[in-house]
Design a protein around this motif. Sequence first.
Motif, short mmCIF file in Angstrom:
data_model
loop_
_atom_site.label_atom_id
_atom_site.label_comp_id
_atom_site.label_asym_id
_atom_site.label_seq_id
_atom_site.Cartn_x
_atom_site.Cartn_y
_atom_site.Cartn_z
N UNK A 171 0.83 -1.21 0.00
CA UNK A 171 0.00 0.00 0.00
C UNK A 171 0.86 1.25 0.00
N UNK A 172 1.94 1.21 0.77
CA UNK A 172 2.83 2.38 0.83
C UNK A 172 3.44 2.63 -0.55
N UNK A 231 0.81 4.13 -2.81
CA UNK A 231 0.53 5.50 -2.42
C UNK A 231 1.66 6.42 -2.86
N UNK A 232 2.87 5.94 -2.73
CA UNK A 232 4.04 6.70 -3.19
C UNK A 232 3.92 7.01 -4.68
N UNK A 257 0.76 9.38 -5.33
CA UNK A 257 0.79 10.76 -4.84
C UNK A 257 1.78 11.57 -5.66
N UNK A 296 0.37 14.78 -7.48
CA UNK A 296 1.12 15.97 -7.13
C UNK A 296 1.47 16.73 -8.40
N UNK A 350 -1.56 18.32 -10.16
CA UNK A 350 -2.04 19.58 -9.62
C UNK A 350 -1.05 20.68 -9.97
N UNK A 366 -5.86 9.93 1.36
CA UNK A 366 -5.88 11.38 1.61
C UNK A 366 -6.75 12.12 0.61
N UNK A 405 0.28 20.23 -0.73
CA UNK A 405 1.23 19.26 -1.31
C UNK A 405 1.90 18.44 -0.23
N UNK A 465 0.27 15.29 0.23
CA UNK A 465 0.58 14.27 -0.78
C UNK A 465 1.82 13.49 -0.38
N UNK A 466 2.83 14.19 0.09
CA UNK A 466 4.04 13.49 0.53
C UNK A 466 3.75 12.65 1.76
N UNK A 526 1.18 11.26 2.51
CA UNK A 526 0.30 10.12 2.23
C UNK A 526 1.09 8.82 2.12
N UNK A 527 2.36 8.89 1.78
CA UNK A 527 3.13 7.64 1.78
C UNK A 527 4.24 7.67 2.85
#
Lengths: 121, 99, 892
Positions: B81-82, B85-86, B89, B93, B96, C84, C268, C271-272, C274-275
Amino acid sequence: MTVRVMIVEDEPYIVESLEFLLSRDGFRVTSQSDGDQAMRDILNDPPDVLVLDAMLPGRSGFDILREVRNTPAVQSLPILMLTAKGQQSAAEDAKKSGVSLFMTKPFSNAELVDAVRRLAS
Amino acid sequence: MNPPGHPLKDRAATGPVSKEAKVPGVKGHRDPSKLRDAALILPIAGILLLMPPILSLFETDDPDAGGPPVAIYVFGVWALLICCSFWLSRRLYRDSDDR
Amino acid sequence: MISANLIVFISLFYVALLFGVAWYGDRQAKQGGGAWLRSPITYTLSLSVYCTGWTFYGAVGSAVRNGLEFATIYLGPTLVFIGWWWFIRKVVRIGRNHRITSIADMLSSRFGKSNTVAVVATIAAVIAATPYIALQLQSVTLSFEAIVGGSERLDTTVAFWAATGMAAFTILFGTRSLDENERHYGVVAAIAAEAVIKLIALIAVGLFAIYGISGGLQDVVDNAARALPSLQEISPPRWVTLLFLAGAAIICLPRQFHVTVVENSSERHVATASWLFPCYLFLTSIFVLPIAIAGTSTMPAGSNPDLFVLTLPLSNDNDALAIFAFIGGFSSATSMVIVSTIALSTMVSNHIVAPLSMWFLSQQGTGRSGDVLRVLLNTRRISIGLILTLGFVYFRFTGGSDALASIGLIAFCGVAQFLPSLVAGVTWQGATRSGALAGLIGGFLVWCYTLLLPSFEGTLIMSADAVAHGPFGIEMLKPQGLFGAQDIDPLVHATVWSIGLNTVLLILVSLATRQSILERLQSALFVNAFRSEPAYAMGLVQRSAASEDLFILAQRILGAGTAKTMFDSAAREQGKLTGLPDATPNFISRLEQELAGSVGAASAHAMVNQTSGGGTISLDALMEIADEAARLMATTKALELKSQEAERTAAQLRAANQRLRLLDSQKDEFLSQVSHELRTPMASIRSFAEILESTPELDDASRGRFAGIIQSESVRLTRLLNDILDLKFLEDDAQRIPSHAIDAERSVDKALEVTEGTLADSPARIVQGRRCGQAQVYANSDRLAQVFINLLSNAIQHNASDTPVITVETRKDTNTYFVEISDNGSGVSATDRDRIFEKMVRGEKSRGVGLGLPISRQIVRSFGGDIELIDRDGPGATFRVTLPLHTPDEAP
């Protein structure tokens, strides 16, 4: 050999006048006022000339015309069509469906007899 | 980060990761809405994987089992999961950023 | 044995170091430098304030007692953070848009800036946090005792000094100013440093357990199942409950809300985090296992597993590692306490003290330049002291006998009560203030009753007997088995009941109550946080005030310097070179937001309203701006309606067009019919006339007959022409038919007489059915008779039956006269039904004058009646004539 003319018309007075005129001219005349019955008579015993009213109870004159033209046995039967409707379109429709001659009521007796005579020959 | 404007290289780099991620619908990261969908699905997938019906499959009562399977499973899913997510995101990121 | 003095010295040194870091961070931030303070890494590290002394020591204890269950405390936050995008991002966005200062402020702001909500949330947060702070004091005390071989005397002394030290630090760095948005860079810097230290300390002990005590990684894995049998199985209800509570806690705990939302400087960073934050939690948890395994395998039976982190290095004579571990635990405890007290004191001063001081100041008159800023800062300092005192008192009372983990879970369940209101607040516009209050209070009371009070084991309010058997011996009300629930884990039991009741109350009460207008505005701004621009919505609240009053207010709260800067920049924006800005609604709302960043939404709203004399929000403006989604929906609906309307119009046009075409073709047909009707008799007339003319030899009989035909066909022609004129005349001016009060029955009689006269040589017969005898109508008797004659002759002419039978019946009710004329013919075909009343249209197979029915209908209609073809069983057609009965007093 007498030429047989069949009149298909539902107005009794007109039938009466046509019978008088054509038999006076030597044609053997039969008449029928109903479209369906007329079609059966035509197939059973085809006349030499057909005088056809456009508006009839049962099958209309146009229906009879098309059916005659689509039936090989009677395909070349000469047909004189009479109509009381005055529009040009009716005459064109009749010609397209293969009518031999077309006359509008009221007609001239002389012209009518002449027309039948021409169709008979 | 993959430099933009290198589609082939990008695809080659992200292809296997997206498979590992087990996130349906994520093929390329150029479509931000797919990424956002993936971001929404990831925690749900995590919850399902870490809840009893699935979790209970890994329970044992063998005292000589050595490394307990359920613990290995939990930490394995956690690490996975990590990673997802890495991966996600970073791309969200950048998304956006574009906006 | 390590001497107490050494430990005290090292601790003091460490604390001094922290002060240094905090001081340095504050200075850097003030000078505009310190990019590292606003980096995502620092943000993530500050989130790790979640890992308290409870984690540092208690996680190992929990792993020994309950196996894998300890991991749920870290898995819950992991799931929330990897999700998130769902939730935290929105809460952070709202927090920034609305200058939220705490979770109580968040709820209060969402529910119409209600101070009641804020007060309830604050009280709940303080009550829930007190045991948790006590837990930290306990962990410091226990670890200190463990490392120096403690005595009873030290017990409270250590806790007391620890609490005092933390209070000093917090007051010094947490209340330096009423910061914009409550950001404390110095504190965050210190917390981040502590986060690194506690993680390294735990990893160090973990590695020592693997390689120093056990025989390496393989050995640990092989021994795992034997050393910790509980590691192999999980208890589903507790597992799910803990996962839920931990997930809720990561956002609902006041300190977590503070570091996640209030201290956040950029989305932001989330976002970081989040992991990276799940990564931190993962590392923390995974090193708990080898410590637990090594502890159970090597430590003597009966040693406290909560302290394995310390006692493992100690018993293996690794003093340096033990001291490092102690510092790690100390870090965990202090960081938690510092952030908690900052968050709680902010809530207490903003939501409880500020409204009170405002009230006091207003009692003394607003003219006095009472320094609210100083009052608030002082109350904040006092609340920090009070909160720590409360924690200390709790610690003294409970005596630290509980296992660490259970105290933490009580707090988790308590703060989880914020979750329903928080989630509903940002996702459901319909959630109301009353609903939130009902849910919060209900859930919180259930939590107190089922979890908090029983945790005192009979020392507070409830006796031990009441806890075991229910108050007054009522088993149904047993706190840990409500309504007869048995053998259920107390935590699961309390969570299900409190969260369940909370949610149900929130939903039901929200559905039953209405929102105030301010609530509606806020709910729309919160729920549509990503779509609505708060700056745009600001001008919605229409208020007016003197700029001077506003300036005084701003000076009091923000301090003279900040207030002047803010007013100057606003004046420049308004195009003014000197003086104060105009107090436009927009400016007033902006000021309110600035103040909200310092004293919370509810207090700021109340303060500004006090100066500006309350405000109004135009409902129209609210509808227009706040709810963009609703507006979009309304637009779509309007468009839909318009297109439906257009479609209807088009359909009408199409119908009209069709009708026109039909009329056109009917006109053609009419002309063609007229032509036919006229030419047919004309053909006979001409033909016979020519015969008569060209046949002189014709016999008399024939001559007479032919002349007769000519005559009768001429009559037919004339009648036809009359009919056409009649119809035209009737259509042009139907009202002109001279009418009188007449007996309609007599007209029927007349029509029957005339018709029967023509039937002499016909097989047709007319049967008279029931007659009503007499019927007064207002009409013209000749015209009416004409109608009946027409209907009768139609029935006879168009009757295909060999023996036509026509039936005539009449009747009347109070207002209407009916005449029904039916025949036994073939009836009217479906296609003709609609058309027979049109001019000149005849049935497909019928013959005769086509104008009879339209004329008849026109006549009857001119008398206020109608003719229709009615459905009847059996063969034939039935025409019904209806006429209104005439009463003498009715003026014609």
